[in-house]
Motif scaffolding. Structure first.
Motif, PDB file in Angstrom:
ATOM      1  N   ILE A  62      -6.070   1.982  -1.164  1.00 57.63           N
ATOM      2  CA  ILE A  62      -7.454   1.455  -0.764  1.00 57.63           C
ATOM      3  C   ILE A  62      -8.101   1.248  -2.102  1.00 57.63           C
ATOM      4  O   ILE A  62      -9.015  -0.154  -2.404  1.00 57.63           O
ATOM      5  CB  ILE A  62      -8.082   2.028   0.202  1.00 57.63           C
ATOM      6  CG1 ILE A  62      -7.562   2.922   1.848  1.00 57.63           C
ATOM      7  CG2 ILE A  62      -9.145   1.360   0.982  1.00 57.63           C
ATOM      8  CD1 ILE A  62      -7.629   2.042   2.584  1.00 57.63           C
ATOM      9  N   GLU A  63      -8.518   2.202  -2.764  1.00 59.76           N
ATOM     10  CA  GLU A  63      -9.328   1.676  -3.893  1.00 59.76           C
ATOM     11  C   GLU A  63      -8.435   0.988  -5.138  1.00 59.76           C
ATOM     12  O   GLU A  63      -8.945   0.047  -5.725  1.00 59.76           O
ATOM     13  CB  GLU A  63      -8.799   3.692  -4.274  1.00 59.76           C
ATOM     14  CG  GLU A  63      -9.891   3.502  -5.448  1.00 59.76           C
ATOM     15  CD  GLU A  63      -9.722   5.153  -6.303  1.00 59.76           C
ATOM     16  OE1 GLU A  63     -10.016   4.551  -7.404  1.00 59.76           O
ATOM     17  OE2 GLU A  63      -9.210   5.680  -5.741  1.00 59.76           O
ATOM     18  N   GLY A  70       0.969  -1.172   0.371  1.00 60.52           N
ATOM     19  CA  GLY A  70      -0.079  -0.086  -0.212  1.00 60.52           C
ATOM     20  C   GLY A  70       1.031   1.249   0.167  1.00 60.52           C
ATOM     21  O   GLY A  70       0.545   2.095  -0.839  1.00 60.52           O
ATOM     22  N   GLY A  89      -8.999  -2.228  -4.082  1.00 60.61           N
ATOM     23  CA  GLY A  89     -10.665  -2.420  -3.806  1.00 60.61           C
ATOM     24  C   GLY A  89     -10.666  -3.009  -5.148  1.00 60.61           C
ATOM     25  O   GLY A  89     -11.832  -4.583  -5.266  1.00 60.61           O
ATOM     26  N   ASN A 101      -4.271   5.705  -4.760  1.00 57.67           N
ATOM     27  CA  ASN A 101      -4.995   5.633  -3.567  1.00 57.67           C
ATOM     28  C   ASN A 101      -4.888   4.110  -2.757  1.00 57.67           C
ATOM     29  O   ASN A 101      -5.800   3.387  -4.240  1.00 57.67           O
ATOM     30  CB  ASN A 101      -6.330   6.346  -3.378  1.00 57.67           C
ATOM     31  CG  ASN A 101      -6.980   5.620  -2.298  1.00 57.67           C
ATOM     32  OD1 ASN A 101      -6.761   5.073  -0.926  1.00 57.67           O
ATOM     33  ND2 ASN A 101      -8.621   6.264  -2.181  1.00 57.67           N
TER      34      ASN A 101
END
Lengths: 508, 353
Positions: free
Chosen positions: B42-43, B31, B46, B40
């Motif tokens: 998290i994006e 990350g 995801g 990003n």
């Protein structure tokens, strides 16, 4: 002014994970004494000495050398302070001479000052009654000479405090006598000597004082002259132990194994076994004596089919088994329990549980492609119960068991196959006294059942008490096969050093 | 001062927890890298999950990626259990594909579809097995290092197929483009529930290998040889035969992967068909702790990573090498965690100078 002790270790504790190797240990060694450090395996002797030679540092407690407190953080510092350690396995370079080994790692000038060095070595030798030829290469030396060289090496580095780890393990009785003479000389010259050992007779002979450790704790420091062997054992084990090994006479003896003119080469095409011939009868324990590396390992492995015999025959029940591999030997239904020297490296699979270690000798006789475990599980329960193996369960990896229990698993497996010949190499190595006697008992039980037991041993006292006959190996040759009831330790010693058995003794 | 202490005993729960933390840490560090690259994290993560499992179509793609990983990992597992470090999965896959292609190009019309496919599988397994047999033979005969040997065998296989593609096997109808002719229908694996039949093969093989390793004499022998060669000798095992048998199985499974990839995915022979599965399988096998049922899980997880990685490339213009990097991170941390399973680090109770 009060004389300071050469070494004083006070309240030393050292833990490895959850295991307390040393707990509040006290040790005081004076100059001009031989101090024996006695204890069973795992009592914490080595840990304590490793702290004295700078390999470990204690978790707590203090070390004083000649009254000054020291903190070792590397093995170099103790050497500077005159502490020399002689390990069980010599740290010498074979192709170099004695002289070259002595100056190895000493730094100093680029050129070797040969003459000066020889003079110095001679001086040391004369002072302590050592005897060595400085220009002899190490590979030409006997074990005793190598040990002498190790001693000179540490003395040359200025050691006044000498630690010897199991110094007699590889020596013949004659060499031991010589070593003790040297040690006494050194003591008289004011050196402090610590010897680590578990051979009680030697402790009584050589030491002035004894410190006994048990389970990481100091039990007592006693004066040798005022102590009995039985007291020492009680201190080591924590209870009194009956030290008599039973030896019964089995009347009916049937020849089981006949080895005829066996020759075996090692990897360098030298004779590992030379003209070895002997017979093993049912209902006897035939001991094999000899300094380490005299061909014991090769003898066991050749009989078990693990190594190739160059020449000669081995008859088992009338069949020549030379040239058969271990699988054939198992398949032919020849039951030869073989307990190898290196228990965990060879004989047991450390990460597997008791059940899967028992299958090892069984599965090849099972039909089909699948492993059958059911009867082995029952067998495992039976063996654990019969031999009183301390284990969390039959599915616990054998690596987690103690040495004695590991040995019992191995012995239990071999005995369970109802062997007719049982070959055991150093079956009590690393075991405590109680466990050792349990093993002797098991071997005696096998003997009563008519099994022929070949027992490779290292402690002559045990060999003399346990065995019916003793075969002595020297450099791959049989130097004698004698009745254990009538032979003396000195006679065995001479044969171990290569002297052939005298005519009169040959009658048995 | 810190010091390293050997752990006495590690419970199963502890070791699982340590491995779980390792994977978590690898994601955290990945990350950070992704963040440095300007995305990003998290994006990205995801989107990777969405890309791998978001629609039925994507799930199928993920499973298609998992199939070669599972079968190759099973092959690697058999070798690793014996502590024979087979790094040659790639080459064995390629050689398997080569043999399958030979059958497909020459005998497609001579037999019915099932016969052609079975012949292709057998040819692939035998050839993959031979490719693994060669280093195994030299290992038992001369004690050569199998790691280097199997690795080098990869390049030979790769160049051999390149040669075929550009030379003797070049499709005359491809207008000069260096490619091998496409397979005919007879040589293409059928689909079941919309995914080629390889998924059934993978599940069946997982069960077979699990039974083989745990319940057969051969499997037991392989394990003993891996633990201690001396003990195996002492028990009367024929070590050379065991090593060779195990490597034939190992290479055979990798070869089968090659056949499946050539037949169901590429429908021809290409140099890129092994797709790095031979190497990725080393990671999945290791993560599975050399247990066949876990191979299914780790391979699926890595397929998600691969599929998600190619999705983020399209959807977010994130280089797919980010997915490779995450793989590397996971391996790094999991291998590192082995240390913490065996040892623990404590503070020195007292400074000793």
């Amino acid at each position: 002014m009060q004389q300071h002790a050469a070494i004083e270790m006070r309240h030393i504790s050292k833990a490895f994970g959850a295991i307390k190797a040393n707990e509040n240990v006290d040790l005081e060694v004076r100059s001009g004494e031989v101090h024996a450090l006695l204890g069973e395996n795992g009592a914490g002797k080595s840990t304590l000495m490793n702290m004295l030679s700078g390999i470990y540092s204690p978790d707590s407690g203090s070390i004083f050398i000649k009254g000054t407190e020291v903190h070792f953080s590397s093995p170099k510092q103790p050497i500077k302070l005159g502490i020399g350690m002689i390990h069980q396995h010599f740290k010498l370079i074979d192709i170099l001479t004695a002289k070259e080994n002595i100056i190895l790692g000493q730094g100093g000038g680029f050129f070797v000052k040969g003459k000066e060095l020889s003079k110095e070595i001679k001086h040391i030798s004369d002072t302590y009654g050592l005897d060595i030829n400085p220009d002899k290469k190490v590979y030409e030396m006997s074990v005793g000479e190598k040990q002498t060289l190790e001693i000179i090496k540490v003395l040359y580095r200025g050691a006044k405090i000498l630690i010897m780890d199991e110094p007699t393990a590889v020596l013949t009785p004659q060499e031991i006598k010589r070593l003790f003479g040297i040690l006494r000389n050194m003591r008289d010259q004011g050196c402090a000597i610590i010897i680590i050992t578990h051979k009680l007779n030697e402790v009584m002979e050589i030491s002035d004082r004894i410190t006994v450790l048990r389970k990481g704790k100091t039990i007592a420091t006693v004066e040798t002259a005022k102590t009995e062997v039985s007291d020492l054992i009680e201190m080591m084990v924590g209870k009194s132990v009956d030290l008599a090994i039973a030896r019964e006479n089995i009347a009916e003896k049937k020849m089981l194994l006949s080895v005829d003119n066996l020759h075996v080469f090692d990897s360098e095409k030298r004779h590992a076994l030379n003209e070895v011939s002997f017979e093993l009868y049912g209902g006897e324990i035939l001991g094999v004596a000899g300094v380490a590396g005299s061909g014991q390992k090769e003898l066991c492995e050749t009989i078990a089919g693990l190594i190739h015999a160059e020449k000669g025959r081995i008859f088992f029940d009338g069949d020549n088994i030379v040239g058969k591999n271990p699988r054939d030997i198992i398949r032919l239904g020849i039951r030869m329990g073989f307990i190898p020297e290196d228990r965990l490296g060879m004989g047991l699979v450390a990460s597997m549980d008791i059940v899967h270690n028992l299958i090892l000798k069984d599965y090849q006789n099972q039909p089909g492609i699948f492993l059958k475990r059911k009867h082995i599980v029952e067998k495992a329960h039976k063996i654990v119960k019969r031999l009183d193996i301390q284990t969390p369960g039959i599915y616990s990896p054998v690596r987690k068991l103690s040495g004695g229990n590991i040995q019992k698993v191995l012995l239990g497996r071999e005995i369970d196959s109802n062997p007719r010949v049982l070959i055991t190499a150093y079956p009590v190595r690393g075991l405590d006294i109680g466990a050792s006697y349990k093993i002797y008992e098991l071997l005696n039980e096998q003997k009563r059942l008519g099994v022929g037991v070949l027992f490779i041993g290292e402690d002559l006292d045990v060999l003399l008490e346990l065995c019916d006959r003793i075969m002595v190996l020297f450099d791959g040759n049989v130097t004698g096969i004698v009745e254990a009831r009538s032979v003396t330790k000195e006679e065995l010693g001479l044969m171990m050093a290569g002297g052939f058995q005298s005519r009169e003794a040959l009658s048995c | 001062m810190l010091r390293i202490i050997k752990r006495e005993d590690v419970s199963k729960r502890q070791s699982i927890l340590i491995r779980f933390i390792a994977i978590l840490l690898s994601l955290v560090f990945s990350g950070v890298f992704i963040f440095i690259l300007g995305f990003n994290p998290i994006e990205v993560f995801g989107n990777m999950v969405i890309g791998a499992l978001g629609t039925e179509m994507r799930i199928k793609e993920t499973i298609i990626k998992a199939i070669p990983l599972i079968i190759t990992s099973l092959g690697i597992l058999v070798a690793f259990k014996m502590k024979f470090w087979n790094i040659g999965g790639e080459g064995q896959i390629i050689m398997g594909a080569f043999a399958a292609t030979y059958i497909a190009l020459n005998y497609s019309d001579n037999f019915s579809r099932p016969v052609v496919l079975i012949l292709m599988m057998l040819a692939a397994m035998i050839t993959g097995g031979i490719w693994a047999f060669i280093p195994a033979f030299f290992k038992v005969k001369f004690g050569t290092n199998e790691t280097i040997f199997t690795l080098m065998m990869n390049y030979i296989a790769l160049k051999w197929v390149t040669y075929l593609q550009y030379g003797p096997w070049k499709d005359p109808n491809s207008q000069g483009f260096p490619k091998v002719a496409n397979f005919e229908v007879n040589a293409i694996l059928p689909s079941v529930f919309g995914i080629h039949i390889g998924w059934i093969i993978a599940i069946v093989l997982t069960i077979i290998i699990a039974i083989f390793m745990n319940y057969t004499k051969k499997g037991y022998e392989i394990t003993v040889v891996g633990e201690s060669i001396d003990t195996a000798k002492y028990a009367g095992m024929n070590i050379k035969m065991i090593v060779i048998t195990a490597m034939l199985i190992s290479g055979g499974l990798c070869g089968l992967t090659g056949m499946i990839q050539a037949s169901a995915i590429e429908k021809t022979l290409t140099v890129s068909l092994s797709g790095g599965y031979g190497f990725t399988a080393i990671i999945t096998t290791w993560l599975s702790n050399l247990k066949a049922p876990f191979v299914l899980m780790t391979s699926l997880a890595f397929a998600v990573l691969l599929q998600g990685g190619s999705y983020i490339q399209i959807a977010m213009q994130v280089p797919s090498s980010v997915a490779d990097m995450i793989q590397g991170m996971i391996l790094f941390f999991v291998l590192g965690s082995e240390f913490f399973i065996r040892y623990t680090i404590g503070l020195k109770s007292k400074e000793v100078a």
